[in-house]
Scaffold this active site. Structure first.
Site, short mmCIF file in Angstrom:
data_model
loop_
_atom_site.label_atom_id
_atom_site.label_comp_id
_atom_site.label_asym_id
_atom_site.label_seq_id
_atom_site.Cartn_x
_atom_site.Cartn_y
_atom_site.Cartn_z
N ASN A 9 38.43 47.04 36.59
CA ASN A 9 38.94 45.78 37.10
C ASN A 9 38.11 44.64 36.48
O ASN A 9 36.90 44.56 36.72
CB ASN A 9 38.81 45.79 38.63
CG ASN A 9 39.32 44.52 39.26
OD1 ASN A 9 39.04 43.43 38.76
ND2 ASN A 9 40.04 44.62 40.35
N HIS A 12 36.18 39.90 37.57
CA HIS A 12 34.95 39.11 37.68
C HIS A 12 34.45 38.57 36.34
O HIS A 12 33.54 37.74 36.33
CB HIS A 12 33.90 39.89 38.45
CG HIS A 12 34.35 40.09 39.87
ND1 HIS A 12 34.66 39.02 40.68
CD2 HIS A 12 34.60 41.20 40.59
CE1 HIS A 12 35.07 39.48 41.85
NE2 HIS A 12 35.05 40.80 41.82
N HIS A 45 43.77 41.42 39.49
CA HIS A 45 44.42 40.93 40.71
C HIS A 45 44.76 39.47 40.48
O HIS A 45 43.87 38.63 40.35
CB HIS A 45 43.42 41.09 41.87
CG HIS A 45 43.97 40.71 43.21
ND1 HIS A 45 43.25 40.89 44.37
CD2 HIS A 45 45.16 40.17 43.60
CE1 HIS A 45 43.96 40.47 45.41
NE2 HIS A 45 45.12 40.02 44.96
N ARG A 47 45.58 36.57 42.18
CA ARG A 47 45.55 36.11 43.58
C ARG A 47 46.38 34.83 43.72
O ARG A 47 46.50 34.05 42.78
CB ARG A 47 44.11 35.82 44.02
CG ARG A 47 43.23 37.06 44.11
CD ARG A 47 41.89 36.71 44.70
NE ARG A 47 42.00 36.41 46.11
CZ ARG A 47 41.66 37.25 47.10
NH1 ARG A 47 41.14 38.42 46.82
NH2 ARG A 47 41.81 36.90 48.34
N ARG A 51 41.82 32.27 42.00
CA ARG A 51 40.38 32.00 41.95
C ARG A 51 39.70 32.62 40.73
O ARG A 51 38.65 32.18 40.32
CB ARG A 51 39.68 32.44 43.22
CG ARG A 51 39.67 33.93 43.42
CD ARG A 51 38.82 34.33 44.59
NE ARG A 51 39.44 33.95 45.86
CZ ARG A 51 39.10 34.50 47.03
NH1 ARG A 51 38.14 35.39 47.07
NH2 ARG A 51 39.71 34.15 48.13
N GLU A 72 47.34 44.08 40.47
CA GLU A 72 47.23 44.03 41.94
C GLU A 72 47.82 42.72 42.43
O GLU A 72 47.60 41.67 41.83
CB GLU A 72 45.77 44.06 42.37
CG GLU A 72 45.06 45.34 42.11
CD GLU A 72 43.59 45.22 42.50
OE1 GLU A 72 43.15 44.17 43.00
OE2 GLU A 72 42.88 46.19 42.27
N THR A 103 39.06 41.69 48.68
CA THR A 103 40.07 42.34 49.52
C THR A 103 39.37 43.07 50.66
O THR A 103 38.47 43.86 50.44
CB THR A 103 40.89 43.34 48.67
OG1 THR A 103 41.28 42.70 47.47
CG2 THR A 103 42.09 43.83 49.42
N GLU A 153 46.42 53.98 46.91
CA GLU A 153 45.03 53.78 46.47
C GLU A 153 44.21 53.74 47.75
O GLU A 153 44.35 52.81 48.57
CB GLU A 153 44.86 52.48 45.68
CG GLU A 153 43.38 52.28 45.31
CD GLU A 153 43.13 51.04 44.46
OE1 GLU A 153 44.08 50.47 43.89
OE2 GLU A 153 41.95 50.63 44.40
N HIS A 193 37.37 50.30 45.41
CA HIS A 193 36.73 49.19 46.13
C HIS A 193 35.29 49.55 46.51
O HIS A 193 35.07 50.47 47.28
CB HIS A 193 37.48 48.74 47.38
CG HIS A 193 37.27 47.28 47.63
ND1 HIS A 193 36.15 46.81 48.26
CD2 HIS A 193 38.00 46.20 47.29
CE1 HIS A 193 36.22 45.49 48.29
NE2 HIS A 193 37.32 45.09 47.70
N1 PXP Z 1 41.01 48.27 44.22
C1 PXP Z 1 41.55 47.18 44.84
C2 PXP Z 1 42.88 47.32 45.47
C3 PXP Z 1 40.88 45.95 44.84
O1 PXP Z 1 41.43 44.89 45.45
C4 PXP Z 1 39.64 45.85 44.17
C5 PXP Z 1 38.92 44.54 44.12
O2 PXP Z 1 39.70 43.60 43.50
C6 PXP Z 1 39.13 47.00 43.54
C7 PXP Z 1 39.81 48.19 43.60
C8 PXP Z 1 37.83 46.96 42.80
O3 PXP Z 1 36.80 46.77 43.71
P1 PXP Z 1 35.32 46.49 43.18
O4 PXP Z 1 35.36 45.20 42.44
O5 PXP Z 1 34.53 46.42 44.45
O6 PXP Z 1 34.95 47.64 42.31
#
Ligand code: PXP
Length: 242
Positions: A9, A12, A45, A47, A51, A72, A103, A153, A193
């Site tokens: 992901n 960030h 994602h 959003r 952001r 996402e 999330t 998921e 997550h």
């Molecule tokens: N899965 C989902 C559905 C999420 O919303 C996120 C965060 O955007 C992640 C996985 C990844 O989480 P992390 O950034 O904590 O690894």
């Protein structure tokens, strides 16, 4: 050798870019590096408050992602419209609150069941897979299957935040139980997550687990070691621990 795949992901990377409002660092460039170093796919994602990831990112990523492109999104008409134009390989429906930092918890599949069923059909018509981000609870797993979604998921956040051996074991058992129900009723299993370089290995033997979505820990480590190393290290953990 684990068959679990890593989808990185890259939200960030965009968080850092948005801090200055310019062009760098570029999540699209980041996605290329992740895939070159063992990621099987890329997750972002979009959003509603934009952001981090922006609309132009989701379209640019479609052009460069070679593995699975997972978008996402909340149950939002505006984002659905964009997703139907982008045509990712998979969408993951997540709950979204404006004030949250990230999330928080899984989708309320029961309350939103009709809407989720409609969205699943809409994306299936375009041959796009649908995953539902849910808590590791029996009812949510069964309703996800009923909705026609391809994947669940499992939200690993509570497991990742658990403190102490017993609490961690308890959360791990909840995840494994939900995954085995999913396997019994034939809905595919992803998880994510809060996963990092320490807490990922113990959940790799979750029944039927196919993909992990991991973001924050990889992007954080990349600041010190570089993105290529940060991705390779996690891929190595996944491949060595099964
Ligand atoms: N899965 C989902 C559905 C999420 O919303 C996120 C965060 O955007 C992640 C996985 C990844 O989480 P992390 O950034 O904590 O690894």
């Amino acid at each position: 050798m684990s068959h679990v795949q890593l989808c990185v992901n890259v939200d960030h990377i965009a968080t850092l870019r948005q801090a200055r409002g310019g062009n760098e660092p570029d999540p699209v460039q980041g996605a290329i590096i992740c895939e070159e170093h063992g990621a099987a796919g890329i997750t972002v994602h979009l959003r509603e408050d934009r952001r981090h990831i922006q609309d132009h990112d989701v379209f640019s990523l479609r052009k460069v992602v070679k593995g699975k492109y997972n978008l996402e999104m909340a149950l939002s008409d505006e984002i659905i419209e964009i997703a139907l134009k982008v045509k990712p390989d998979q969408i993951t429906l997540v709950p979204e609150k404006r004030q949250e930092i990230t999330t928080e918890g899984g989708l309320d599949v029961k309350t939103n069941f009709k809407r989720i069923c409609e969205i699943v059909s809409l994306f299936h018509r375009e041959n796009i897979l649908v995953s539902l981000f849910i808590e590791p609870e029996e009812e949510a797993v069964k309703l996800s299957k009923e909705s026609g979604a391809d994947f669940i998921e499992l939200h690993t956040g509570t497991y990742c935040n658990a403190k102490g051996k017993d609490a961690i074991e308890k959360e791990k058992r909840r995840l494994f139980h939900a995954a085995s129900i999913a396997r019994n009723i034939s809905i595919r299993v992803n998880a994510g997550h809060g996963l990092n370089y320490i807490n990922t290995a113990p959940i790799l033997i979750m029944p039927g687990l196919e993909e992990l979505n991991i973001g924050h820990s990889i992007i954080s480590r990349s600041i010190f070691t570089g993105l290529a190393n940060a991705v390779s290290e996690l891929v190595q953990i996944i491949n060595e621990n099964k």
